[in-house]
Each structure stands twice: as structure tokens, then as C-alpha cells.
Design an enzyme around this catalytic site. Sequence first.
Site, mmCIF file in Angstrom:
data_model
loop_
_atom_site.group_PDB
_atom_site.id
_atom_site.type_symbol
_atom_site.label_atom_id
_atom_site.label_comp_id
_atom_site.label_asym_id
_atom_site.label_seq_id
_atom_site.Cartn_x
_atom_site.Cartn_y
_atom_site.Cartn_z
ATOM 1 N N ASN A 7 0.876 -1.158 0.000
ATOM 2 C CA ASN A 7 0.000 0.000 0.000
ATOM 3 C C ASN A 7 0.921 1.218 0.000
ATOM 4 O OD1 ASN A 7 -1.770 2.052 0.507
ATOM 5 N ND2 ASN A 7 -2.689 1.123 2.330
ATOM 6 N N ARG A 98 -2.374 -2.146 -3.623
ATOM 7 C CA ARG A 98 -3.587 -1.365 -3.413
ATOM 8 C C ARG A 98 -3.550 -0.173 -4.369
ATOM 9 N NH1 ARG A 98 -5.057 3.114 0.942
ATOM 10 N NH2 ARG A 98 -7.241 3.281 0.404
ATOM 11 N N HIS A 187 -12.983 2.546 0.043
ATOM 12 C CA HIS A 187 -12.996 1.488 1.068
ATOM 13 C C HIS A 187 -13.626 0.195 0.531
ATOM 14 C CE1 HIS A 187 -13.168 4.648 4.559
ATOM 15 N NE2 HIS A 187 -11.910 4.251 4.375
ATOM 16 N N ARG A 248 -12.219 15.396 7.795
ATOM 17 C CA ARG A 248 -13.013 15.760 6.612
ATOM 18 C C ARG A 248 -14.451 16.105 6.997
ATOM 19 N NH1 ARG A 248 -11.385 10.453 3.851
ATOM 20 N NH2 ARG A 248 -9.237 10.838 3.250
ATOM 21 N N GLU A 392 -8.005 -5.356 4.968
ATOM 22 C CA GLU A 392 -7.889 -5.015 3.551
ATOM 23 C C GLU A 392 -6.719 -5.738 2.889
ATOM 24 O OE1 GLU A 392 -9.212 -0.647 2.917
ATOM 25 O OE2 GLU A 392 -8.696 -0.814 5.026
#
Length: 418
Positions: A7, A98, A187, A248, A392
Site C-alpha cells: 500500500n 492497493r 474502502h 473531513r 484489507e
Amino acid sequence: MKILVLNSGSSSVKFQVIETDLERIDKAEDLTLVVGQVEKIGMSDSRLVISVPGHKPYQAYSEILEHRAAINWVMNTLVDPEVGILSNVHEIEAVGHRMVHGGEAFASSVLITPEVVNEIEQCSVLAPLHNPPNLRGYYAAHHTLPDVPHIAVFDTAFHQTMPPHSFLYGIPFQLYKKHSLRKYGFHGTSHRYVSFRASQILGRELSDLRLITIHLGNGASVAAIDHGKSIDTSMGFTPLEGLLMGTRTGDMDPAIVPWLMAMEELTLHQVNTMMNKHSGLYGVSGISSDMREIEEARAAGNQRADVAFRMFSYRVRKYIGAYAAALGGADAVIFTGGIGENSTEVRRMALENMDWMGLEFSEERNLTHEGGEGFISTEESKVKALVVPTNEERTIARDVIRVLEGVMPTFEPPETVW
Ligand code: ADP
């Protein structure tokens, strides 16, 4: 098969080596051999951290200026007899990468070919901060491991099944056609993993279930999964939309942007930074983007931490209601991510008094849940609520196997004739 999962961010590379194959996937017996990361790439004090289950963590410092040097450092360390993870690099038989944005070009995980690289580069305009470092990681790993297959796994691919009425924005249609301006959702690997795991825990086929999956980490999103297919998700064209997050805004009136630019004389860049980095839990509380610190401050009586916490949990609750309606009822609601797996308070605020939708929240199970997988609804509850830790990296390693074995599912979009 031993798979290196990467990743790659702009200044970090996170990695795992996972041993898996079709049989292990079936029995959920995938083995994580090592977890690590290189941080502060581009600086003089880059750090490599490695942790091997059952061993004490290993760390080292060096000046690592770019991704190729970072991957070399990782590989050299993995084969270092003192660290003792691999006897040689050829034990790695494939690499899973990823990739954040696959646009409308990728509805599945794929073997990386020069054409695929080209397509991913074209998607970079949609994710200028993410796709370029993801690709830098690929170039670097391909240089170090040129003879093994490299597979791209996209955050967006799982949500490609969304129908147009959920992925289009109410802007002139030609802007969608011209710029591919639409909801993509992110996601995807996490929503996919926990929905599949939940179906196993429930002992039912994914194709029989209507699920609401809730990933609450620093970034946060909800997905409505109808018989295995994502039909809606709260993140949008970018990861800014939807839930309140660490830094955010999540959903807000878009008219705030031009208004602020006029009133505060802000540039586009400044507004963008404000919405992505200075908002959310952090911006509202003025304390932290970290839920643990918000909960501590709230417990100590801090009102702004309290309202930030309530905003966060309330939005989760609102999306559960919205997606229950979108799905025509749900069979289970699944919490994951650092907050979803650990915050009893957020789960309580999101789920209590949900009997109207057939979900009977268990206060006791919620309070006594100590990590791992488990139910937080009562035994009798018609709609189940579960905690399922996400993984993940494991999904990426599994996709490597699925692509190589030719059994990778595709999350095809519904047919459209415009
Ligand atoms: P990322 O999205 O970066 O992968 P994580 O999934 O690790 O992040 O989630 C990080 C969030 O989880 C942080 O807000 C952190 O405070 C929160 N978190 C972790 N442990 C707990 C806990 N015990 N209680 C409440 N929140 C927690």
C-alpha cells in the site's frame, strides 16, 4: 503461496507478506507472516518498522529518498537472516498492490500489464494525490521483483455495481460524460471483506443477504450491499462525501464553498485544504481528529468534543436508516475500522432505539465486546448487528490468488444506454 501486499502512499509504503491459496481462503486460514512499513520516504530519517507475530518488533533508520529504495530496503530486510522472515526473495511469488482509483475502467482486480498501467495513469486525474504514489510503488516493486505477477486491487471496483440513480450527481449530465464526474465510493476492499465475513458468521450466502457495512476509521464510509452487490455508498467522487470523519467535513451544502471563497477571500486550494484537513472531528472539536481523544475530552465535560462526537454518531445512524430504506430492509449491520471495532459509545448512539427496523441492540453485548468478531444485537433480534474487524491486506492477497486462478469476480456496472 507467499504474497507481498503493498500500500504505497506519497511518503510511506505499508506492506505485509501473507501466505494463502484457495483452500486457505475457503477456511479463512490465510497466514500473515509479517506486517511493516517504511515511513518518511524522502527524508533523512526514514524509518522501517517490521513486526512478526510472536517476535519483538524490528526497526531501522536510513535516508530513503524514493520508493525504489524503500522497496529494496524492505526486501533486503525480509531476507536478512537476523530478521529471519524469508530465505530469499524468490519465496515471494506474487505482489498485490492497493490502487485507490480505478475510475469506470476497473470493476475488478486485475493483472498489471502495460495497458493496465496506462489506464491507471489515466485515472490519476480522478485521484491526483493517491494514484501516482500507488503507481510509484508498483514501478519500484516491479523493478525489484520483475519475474512475478503484480496484481492491482482497486478501492473503487467493488462499488462499480451501483446503479446510475445512486452514482449520478444532480449536475448537467454532459459533465458526467465529459469528466466522468460521478460517485465512485472508496474502502471497497473493506466493505467487501466484512460483508463476506459477516455472511460466513451468519451462516448464509452473501447472495441471500441485504447488508449495511460501516467502516469507521480516520476516513469513514457506509455501504448498502444488496445480495453481494454495492448499490450505494456514502463516499463520492472523492472520499470527502458522507460521514463526518477525522479531518473531513463529509456531507455539507456545496454552496458553502463559493460563499466562503467570497467572504473569507480563500483560494480554491485553501477551501479544499480546510474541507479535507481542518474539518470533521478535529475542526468541530478544536481538540483532535482521534476518536479516543474526543471521547476522553467528552468524558471530562468538553462540550465541543461532545457535539463533534454526536455529529459523528448521528450521521452514522442517519445513513443506517437511509440504507435500510434503499435496501428495502436489512438483514445485518456491520461495524468495522478503528472506531467501529472499538468505540462502544459510537455503536450505542448509532444503534440504540432501532427497533423500528427490527434491530434490537444489546447494551450488554456491546459493552462486553472486547475486539474480534461478535454480535452486538440481542439473540432474538431480527436484524443482526455485528463487529467484524476489517482486513484489507488479506482481501488484496486473496484477490491475487483469485486473479491468478481465474476466479476473480467482476463487479460489473448495470447496463446503461444513454
Ligand atoms: P485508518 O483509517 O487510518 O486505517 P483506523 O481504522 O486505525 O484508521 O481508525 C483510527 C480511529 O480509530 C481513530 O479515530 C482512533 O481514535 C479510533 N480508535 C482506535 N481505538 C479506539 C478505541 N478503543 N475507542 C475509540 N476509538 C478508537
